[in-house]
Design a protein around this motif. Structure first.
Motif, mmCIF file in Angstrom:
data_model
loop_
_atom_site.group_PDB
_atom_site.id
_atom_site.type_symbol
_atom_site.label_atom_id
_atom_site.label_comp_id
_atom_site.label_asym_id
_atom_site.label_seq_id
_atom_site.Cartn_x
_atom_site.Cartn_y
_atom_site.Cartn_z
ATOM 1 N N ASP A 23 -24.246 11.706 3.512
ATOM 2 C CA ASP A 23 -23.372 11.527 2.353
ATOM 3 C C ASP A 23 -23.186 10.047 2.041
ATOM 4 N N ARG A 27 -24.363 8.210 -1.437
ATOM 5 C CA ARG A 27 -23.403 7.495 -2.283
ATOM 6 C C ARG A 27 -23.847 6.064 -2.542
ATOM 7 N N TRP A 28 -24.319 5.371 -1.505
ATOM 8 C CA TRP A 28 -24.775 3.996 -1.685
ATOM 9 C C TRP A 28 -26.006 3.942 -2.591
ATOM 10 N N LEU A 31 -24.911 4.510 -6.174
ATOM 11 C CA LEU A 31 -24.205 3.313 -6.636
ATOM 12 C C LEU A 31 -25.171 2.171 -6.927
ATOM 13 N N SER A 169 -24.092 12.312 -9.333
ATOM 14 C CA SER A 169 -22.757 11.968 -8.839
ATOM 15 C C SER A 169 -21.722 13.000 -9.289
ATOM 16 N N LEU A 172 -22.265 16.013 -7.129
ATOM 17 C CA LEU A 172 -21.795 15.699 -5.785
ATOM 18 C C LEU A 172 -20.285 15.854 -5.699
ATOM 19 N N ARG A 176 -18.011 19.028 -3.354
ATOM 20 C CA ARG A 176 -17.190 18.671 -2.189
ATOM 21 C C ARG A 176 -16.124 19.739 -1.945
ATOM 22 N N SER A 203 -15.841 7.706 -8.597
ATOM 23 C CA SER A 203 -15.968 8.855 -7.695
ATOM 24 C C SER A 203 -16.772 8.505 -6.449
ATOM 25 N N LEU A 204 -17.884 7.812 -6.647
ATOM 26 C CA LEU A 204 -18.722 7.445 -5.504
ATOM 27 C C LEU A 204 -18.015 6.459 -4.577
ATOM 28 N N GLU A 207 -14.411 8.911 -3.133
ATOM 29 C CA GLU A 207 -14.387 10.251 -2.566
ATOM 30 C C GLU A 207 -15.528 10.503 -1.587
ATOM 31 N N LEU A 211 -15.446 3.796 0.375
ATOM 32 C CA LEU A 211 -16.601 3.264 1.094
ATOM 33 C C LEU A 211 -16.260 2.082 1.991
#
Length: 252
Positions: A23, A27-28, A31, A169, A172, A176, A203-204, A207, A211
């Motif tokens: 996850d 996300r990275w 982004l 995203s 994703l 969740r 959101s990234l 959630e 980060l």
């Protein structure tokens, strides 16, 4: 003897840790793509001023790879194969262009109507592209809503990649089991109201755990924002984004 008990997060099973790592990577990665699309817009807004004759010269030399036209300001922006962009003000005049090499004129715009100057600009652009022998292969889009379009420079596939990252995203977020800052409806309104990339980036980043938090944190019993409050937050963000863009880019 008194005993003090401290609440500690339950240790994660190996499968949970593996999913958390995947996850985090996803996300990275999303982004990074969206962040690159943001950076690609900066050179367009910070384009160096040039006369319109420079545009026709670059067009005739087949240097132009991408064109942006802002109908509100009648500003023409173009890239010449590198990452730098140039801008010309068509209110100062449109230089003459030669005939199409194949003897045809593909411009079909009407210069009458509510916005005759914009229609005339588009007709002139069409004739300039035809005169350069480039046909319709050149990337030409309206730039009337700054921030709504991703620049294809330096990578022509970037707009599509950014769109895919935005969609992923969103799914994703929907997939969740638990969310920290807002429920699905709250995040839906943020995605819908803020437009290009703002909702996905928030959101990234946030959630299910921000980060920048390296250690696992227990989830709250319920998200901080529900649907109605999320809608109000989304509307506030929508109202604030144009002002932020004006502060950053000025009158471009």
């Amino acid at each position: 003897m008194a005993t003090i008990q401290l609440d500690r997060p339950a240790p994660q099973a190996p499968s949970q840790r593996s999913w958390a790592a995947v996850d985090l990577v996803v996300r990275w990665a999303l982004l990074a793509v969206i962040g690159l699309s943001w950076l690609s817009v900066l050179p367009v807004h910070l384009a160096a001023s040039r006369p319109a004759t420079q545009f026709t010269t670059d067009l005739g030399s087949h240097k132009v790879t991408s064109i942006r036209y802002d109908q509100k300001t009648r500003s023409l922006r173009w890239a010449d194969g590198g990452i730098r962009w140039y801008a010309a003000d068509l209110k100062l005049g449109r230089p003459a262009v030669g005939p199409s090499p194949d003897g045809t004129d593909t411009s079909t715009y009407q210069v009458e109507g509510d916005h005759p100057d914009n229609a005339a600009d588009r007709a002139w652009l069409s004739r300039a592209i035809d005169a350069a022998g480039l046909g319709r292969r050149l990337d030409l889009v309206d730039w009337s809503d700054p921030g709504s379009s991703v620049s294809p420079v330096p990578w022509r596939g970037l707009p599509m990649a950014a769109g895919i990252a935005t969609i992923l995203s969103f799914f994703l977020m929907l997939g969740r089991d638990r969310l920290r800052f807002g429920n699905r409806w709250a995040w839906f309104w943020v995605f819908a109201a803020t437009g290009w990339a703002v909702g996905p980036v928030l959101s990234l980043l946030l959630e299910p755990v921000p980060l920048w938090h390296r250690k696992a944190r227990p989830m709250p019993p319920r998200p901080a924002l529900m649907g109605g409050v999320g809608l109000l937050v989304a509307l506030l963000l929508k109202a604030a984004i144009p002002g932020a863009g004006h502060l950053i880019f000025g009158a471009h």
